[in-house]
Design a protein around this motif. Structure first.
Motif, short mmCIF file in Angstrom:
data_model
loop_
_atom_site.label_atom_id
_atom_site.label_comp_id
_atom_site.label_asym_id
_atom_site.label_seq_id
_atom_site.Cartn_x
_atom_site.Cartn_y
_atom_site.Cartn_z
N MET A 1 0.74 -1.24 0.02
CA MET A 1 0.17 0.00 0.02
C MET A 1 0.99 1.17 -0.06
O MET A 1 1.96 1.22 0.76
N THR A 2 0.27 2.22 -0.56
CA THR A 2 1.13 3.60 -0.67
C THR A 2 0.66 4.43 0.23
O THR A 2 -0.69 4.42 0.60
N THR A 3 1.72 5.20 0.86
CA THR A 3 1.27 6.38 1.66
C THR A 3 1.55 7.66 0.96
O THR A 3 2.26 7.97 0.10
N PRO A 4 0.18 8.29 0.69
CA PRO A 4 0.45 9.44 -0.09
C PRO A 4 1.19 10.51 0.46
O PRO A 4 1.14 10.88 1.55
N GLN A 5 1.84 11.27 -0.53
CA GLN A 5 2.41 12.49 0.00
C GLN A 5 1.61 13.59 -0.09
O GLN A 5 1.06 14.01 -1.35
N ARG A 6 1.07 14.29 1.04
CA ARG A 6 0.07 15.35 0.94
C ARG A 6 0.71 16.39 0.87
O ARG A 6 1.77 16.93 1.09
N LEU A 7 -0.25 17.21 0.19
CA LEU A 7 0.10 18.87 -0.14
C LEU A 7 0.02 19.44 1.00
O LEU A 7 -0.80 19.27 1.99
N GLU A 8 0.73 20.58 1.30
CA GLU A 8 0.62 21.49 2.13
C GLU A 8 0.60 23.01 1.83
O GLU A 8 1.27 23.44 0.79
N GLN A 9 0.13 23.75 2.82
CA GLN A 9 0.05 25.35 2.27
C GLN A 9 1.55 25.79 1.96
O GLN A 9 2.40 25.30 2.59
N GLY A 10 1.65 26.24 0.62
CA GLY A 10 2.82 26.88 0.08
C GLY A 10 3.45 25.99 -1.05
O GLY A 10 4.29 26.50 -1.73
N ASP A 11 2.64 24.82 -1.07
CA ASP A 11 3.51 23.78 -2.10
C ASP A 11 2.99 24.51 -3.36
O ASP A 11 1.95 25.01 -3.47
N VAL A 128 -7.33 23.93 -1.92
CA VAL A 128 -7.57 25.31 -2.40
C VAL A 128 -6.25 25.78 -3.19
O VAL A 128 -5.35 25.97 -2.52
N VAL A 129 -6.32 26.05 -4.38
CA VAL A 129 -5.26 26.60 -5.03
C VAL A 129 -5.11 28.21 -5.23
O VAL A 129 -6.32 28.44 -5.72
N GLY A 130 -4.37 28.83 -4.67
CA GLY A 130 -4.31 30.38 -4.87
C GLY A 130 -4.07 30.85 -6.29
O GLY A 130 -3.56 30.19 -7.48
N ARG A 131 -4.06 32.27 -6.35
CA ARG A 131 -3.92 32.82 -7.85
C ARG A 131 -2.66 32.59 -8.41
O ARG A 131 -2.50 32.55 -9.44
N ASP A 132 -1.63 32.17 -7.43
CA ASP A 132 -0.18 32.08 -7.90
C ASP A 132 0.00 30.72 -8.20
O ASP A 132 1.23 30.43 -8.42
N THR A 134 -0.24 28.24 -5.84
CA THR A 134 0.25 27.48 -4.50
C THR A 134 -0.89 27.12 -3.93
O THR A 134 -1.80 27.73 -3.94
N VAL A 135 -0.65 26.29 -3.07
CA VAL A 135 -1.64 25.63 -2.05
C VAL A 135 -2.00 26.47 -1.05
O VAL A 135 -1.05 26.97 -0.29
N GLU A 136 -3.13 26.97 -0.82
CA GLU A 136 -3.50 27.80 0.14
C GLU A 136 -4.12 26.92 1.50
O GLU A 136 -3.84 27.36 2.56
N LEU A 137 -4.71 25.73 1.10
CA LEU A 137 -5.16 24.99 2.05
C LEU A 137 -5.47 23.51 1.59
O LEU A 137 -5.91 23.56 0.23
N ALA A 138 -5.29 22.70 2.28
CA ALA A 138 -5.48 21.19 1.85
C ALA A 138 -5.98 20.24 3.05
O ALA A 138 -5.38 20.55 4.14
N GLN A 139 -7.06 19.85 2.76
CA GLN A 139 -7.86 19.07 3.69
C GLN A 139 -8.07 17.79 3.07
O GLN A 139 -8.27 17.35 1.88
N TYR A 140 -7.66 16.51 4.19
CA TYR A 140 -7.78 15.22 3.59
C TYR A 140 -8.64 14.47 4.63
O TYR A 140 -8.81 14.81 5.67
N ASN A 141 -9.28 13.19 3.99
CA ASN A 141 -10.20 12.74 4.82
C ASN A 141 -11.48 13.33 5.22
O ASN A 141 -11.84 13.12 6.46
#
Length: 158
Positions: A1-11, A128-132, A134-141
């Motif tokens: 099973m793979t463990t996902p690489q989650r995005l974080e704010q600023g990515d 949520v992807v910002g105008r630029d 980059t990730v503004e918010l990432a929510q999982y599950n």
């Protein structure tokens, strides 16, 4: 099973181009300069996914008024997405990620547990992807019911 690489704010949000419910190619780049809510759901026309999609539909004007576009992504084929959109009056793009490559890039594909079984599948998530770009918010599950209201609060829209 793979463990996902989650995005974080600023990515930097991973680029993608996928077919929508009408067979048109839609890219993240199409939304450059706008904020976009990208939400991942397991399967069109299932109870939870219908609830979530209808919540986004019912809040679409409010999101648009705050400068947000909404895009839903699932592993479903465009034909199934078209039926789902028509049945529920969904007017935002529903994108087909059949090989789940975009879900993997966004950390929304990985190990799930249901009724005592462990398997790989789509993890209900919102980025949520910002105008630029980059990730503004990432929510999982996230939960299907009440997620849009929570998202609005988290974005300071209520």
């Amino acid at each position: 099973m793979t463990t996902p690489q989650r995005l974080e704010q600023g990515d930097t949000a991973p680029a993608f181009t996928l077919d929508d419910q009408d067979g048109n190619a839609v890219s993240l780049a199409d939304f450059a300069g706008r904020r976009v809510i990208v939400y991942f759901y397991p399967a069109a026309a299932t109870p939870g996914c219908t609830t979530q999609a209808c919540d986004f539909r019912d809040n679409l004007n409010a999101f648009a008024g705050e400068g947000f576009a909404v895009v839903g992504i699932s592993p479903d084929a465009p034909a199934k997405l078209q039926k789902f959109a028509a049945a529920e009056g969904l007017t935002f793009p529903l994108l087909s990620d059949a090989d789940h490559a975009v879900a993997e890039a966004y950390g929304a594909w990985g190990e799930k547990k249901n009724y005592g079984k462990t398997y790989e599948g789509l993890i209900r998530s919102t980025v949520v992807v910002g105008r630029d770009g980059t990730v503004e918010l990432a929510q999982y599950n996230v939960r299907a019911t009440g997620h849009v209201a929570k998202l609005r609060r988290d974005l300071g829209l209520d």
